[in-house]
Design a protein around this motif. Sequence first.
Motif, PDB file in Angstrom:
ATOM      1  N   LEU A 109     -79.955 -61.159 -80.920  1.00  0.00           N
ATOM      2  CA  LEU A 109     -78.648 -61.665 -80.471  1.00  0.00           C
ATOM      3  C   LEU A 109     -77.862 -62.248 -81.640  1.00  0.00           C
ATOM      4  CD1 LEU A 109     -79.742 -63.597 -77.241  1.00  0.00           C
ATOM      5  CD2 LEU A 109     -78.758 -61.302 -77.361  1.00  0.00           C
ATOM      6  N   LYS A 110     -78.532 -62.360 -82.769  1.00  0.00           N
ATOM      7  CA  LYS A 110     -77.942 -63.045 -83.922  1.00  0.00           C
ATOM      8  C   LYS A 110     -76.634 -62.407 -84.381  1.00  0.00           C
ATOM      9  CE  LYS A 110     -79.135 -65.432 -88.006  1.00  0.00           C
ATOM     10  NZ  LYS A 110     -79.347 -65.392 -89.348  1.00  0.00           N
ATOM     11  N   SER A 111     -75.691 -63.281 -84.762  1.00  0.00           N
ATOM     12  CA  SER A 111     -74.424 -62.820 -85.312  1.00  0.00           C
ATOM     13  C   SER A 111     -74.061 -63.749 -86.458  1.00  0.00           C
ATOM     14  CB  SER A 111     -73.337 -62.883 -84.239  1.00  0.00           C
ATOM     15  OG  SER A 111     -72.065 -62.784 -84.829  1.00  0.00           O
ATOM     16  N   SER A 148     -78.006 -55.986 -69.647  1.00  0.00           N
ATOM     17  CA  SER A 148     -77.479 -55.703 -70.994  1.00  0.00           C
ATOM     18  C   SER A 148     -78.486 -54.910 -71.800  1.00  0.00           C
ATOM     19  CB  SER A 148     -77.189 -57.015 -71.734  1.00  0.00           C
ATOM     20  OG  SER A 148     -76.254 -57.772 -71.032  1.00  0.00           O
ATOM     21  N   ASN A 149     -78.019 -53.761 -72.262  1.00  0.00           N
ATOM     22  CA  ASN A 149     -78.870 -52.878 -73.043  1.00  0.00           C
ATOM     23  C   ASN A 149     -78.624 -53.040 -74.542  1.00  0.00           C
ATOM     24  OD1 ASN A 149     -80.871 -51.022 -73.022  1.00  0.00           O
ATOM     25  ND2 ASN A 149     -79.559 -49.268 -72.522  1.00  0.00           N
ATOM     26  N   SER A 150     -77.555 -53.761 -74.878  1.00  0.00           N
ATOM     27  CA  SER A 150     -77.162 -53.938 -76.285  1.00  0.00           C
ATOM     28  C   SER A 150     -76.387 -55.243 -76.411  1.00  0.00           C
ATOM     29  CB  SER A 150     -76.249 -52.780 -76.707  1.00  0.00           C
ATOM     30  OG  SER A 150     -75.036 -52.831 -75.957  1.00  0.00           O
ATOM     31  N   VAL A 151     -76.192 -55.691 -77.644  1.00  0.00           N
ATOM     32  CA  VAL A 151     -75.403 -56.924 -77.813  1.00  0.00           C
ATOM     33  C   VAL A 151     -73.960 -56.706 -77.369  1.00  0.00           C
ATOM     34  CG1 VAL A 151     -76.713 -58.220 -79.529  1.00  0.00           C
ATOM     35  CG2 VAL A 151     -75.159 -56.406 -80.288  1.00  0.00           C
ATOM     36  N   GLU A 152     -73.485 -55.459 -77.476  1.00  0.00           N
ATOM     37  CA  GLU A 152     -72.123 -55.155 -77.012  1.00  0.00           C
ATOM     38  C   GLU A 152     -72.025 -55.420 -75.505  1.00  0.00           C
ATOM     39  OE1 GLU A 152     -73.874 -53.033 -79.021  1.00  0.00           O
ATOM     40  OE2 GLU A 152     -72.715 -53.409 -80.845  1.00  0.00           O
ATOM     41  N   LYS A 156     -69.726 -58.255 -73.510  1.00  0.00           N
ATOM     42  CA  LYS A 156     -68.750 -57.884 -72.476  1.00  0.00           C
ATOM     43  C   LYS A 156     -68.828 -58.772 -71.235  1.00  0.00           C
ATOM     44  CE  LYS A 156     -68.753 -53.107 -73.420  1.00  0.00           C
ATOM     45  NZ  LYS A 156     -69.469 -51.944 -72.946  1.00  0.00           N
ATOM     46  N   LYS A 157     -70.025 -59.273 -70.912  1.00  0.00           N
ATOM     47  CA  LYS A 157     -70.120 -60.033 -69.659  1.00  0.00           C
ATOM     48  C   LYS A 157     -69.752 -61.498 -69.869  1.00  0.00           C
ATOM     49  CE  LYS A 157     -75.178 -60.570 -69.906  1.00  0.00           C
ATOM     50  NZ  LYS A 157     -76.446 -60.094 -69.350  1.00  0.00           N
ATOM     51  N   SER A 158     -69.541 -62.196 -68.763  1.00  0.00           N
ATOM     52  CA  SER A 158     -69.161 -63.608 -68.852  1.00  0.00           C
ATOM     53  C   SER A 158     -70.417 -64.474 -68.780  1.00  0.00           C
ATOM     54  CB  SER A 158     -68.202 -63.981 -67.723  1.00  0.00           C
ATOM     55  OG  SER A 158     -68.934 -64.240 -66.541  1.00  0.00           O
ATOM     56  N   VAL A 159     -70.234 -65.773 -68.920  1.00  0.00           N
ATOM     57  CA  VAL A 159     -71.363 -66.701 -68.860  1.00  0.00           C
ATOM     58  C   VAL A 159     -71.650 -67.131 -67.413  1.00  0.00           C
ATOM     59  CG1 VAL A 159     -70.945 -67.582 -71.188  1.00  0.00           C
ATOM     60  CG2 VAL A 159     -69.891 -68.746 -69.242  1.00  0.00           C
ATOM     61  N   PHE A 160     -70.871 -66.591 -66.461  1.00  0.00           N
ATOM     62  CA  PHE A 160     -70.956 -67.065 -65.077  1.00  0.00           C
ATOM     63  C   PHE A 160     -71.596 -66.064 -64.112  1.00  0.00           C
ATOM     64  CE2 PHE A 160     -67.311 -69.322 -66.938  1.00  0.00           C
ATOM     65  CZ  PHE A 160     -67.748 -70.619 -66.757  1.00  0.00           C
ATOM     66  N   PHE A 161     -72.176 -66.594 -63.046  1.00  0.00           N
ATOM     67  CA  PHE A 161     -72.642 -65.769 -61.938  1.00  0.00           C
ATOM     68  C   PHE A 161     -71.419 -65.337 -61.140  1.00  0.00           C
ATOM     69  CE2 PHE A 161     -76.167 -68.817 -62.714  1.00  0.00           C
ATOM     70  CZ  PHE A 161     -77.188 -67.922 -62.968  1.00  0.00           C
TER      71      PHE A 161
END
Length: 179
Positions: A109-111, A148-152, A156-161
Amino acid sequence: MNERHASVLIVKMTPLDDVLLNPAIKHLEELGFKAAVFNVPLHVPLTLYNWKRRQFKAETILDLVKREFSDVPYTAIIAVGYIDAYAEGLNFVFGYSTQRYGTVYVKRLKSDDVSVYQSRIIKEVTHELGHALGLEHCDVPRCVMNFSNSVEDVDKKSVFFCEKCSAKLSSILKAKQRV
Ligand code: ZN
Ligand code: ZN
């Protein structure tokens, strides 16, 4: 959201800077969870390392987490580490969970951008907590329970349910309180 009195213990599997974990803790608290960090790192033995793949096996780490933290008075336990791990049939996993116990592997997950790295950790910790509490993957693209299959995909998704997952989570937690 504050009817959720569920508590989450975050356990480090490797040294991890507070700068990386604190935003995830804050997010869980904003979602209504009581969150704490256990600061004695869980020692992941090298016997769990697959030297051919140069990765740890997620299933065996999860077994270790279950063994070591079965008695702690928390609703869920999420172990986080700067580790690369795989699961049976998958090249790698960002996380791996079962009922009550979850693991998050941040190495992939590192950036270079710390805020991107923090955001990915928030999402994967929240995602694995969702699994540990009984949620499955969700088709809503923005939902944190989206696979999620990739960091992309993570970005793309949010931090929320989403509404549906959030409602399901509330009913799971209410049922737990009644026990
Ligand atoms: Zn998942
Ligand atoms: Zn959802």
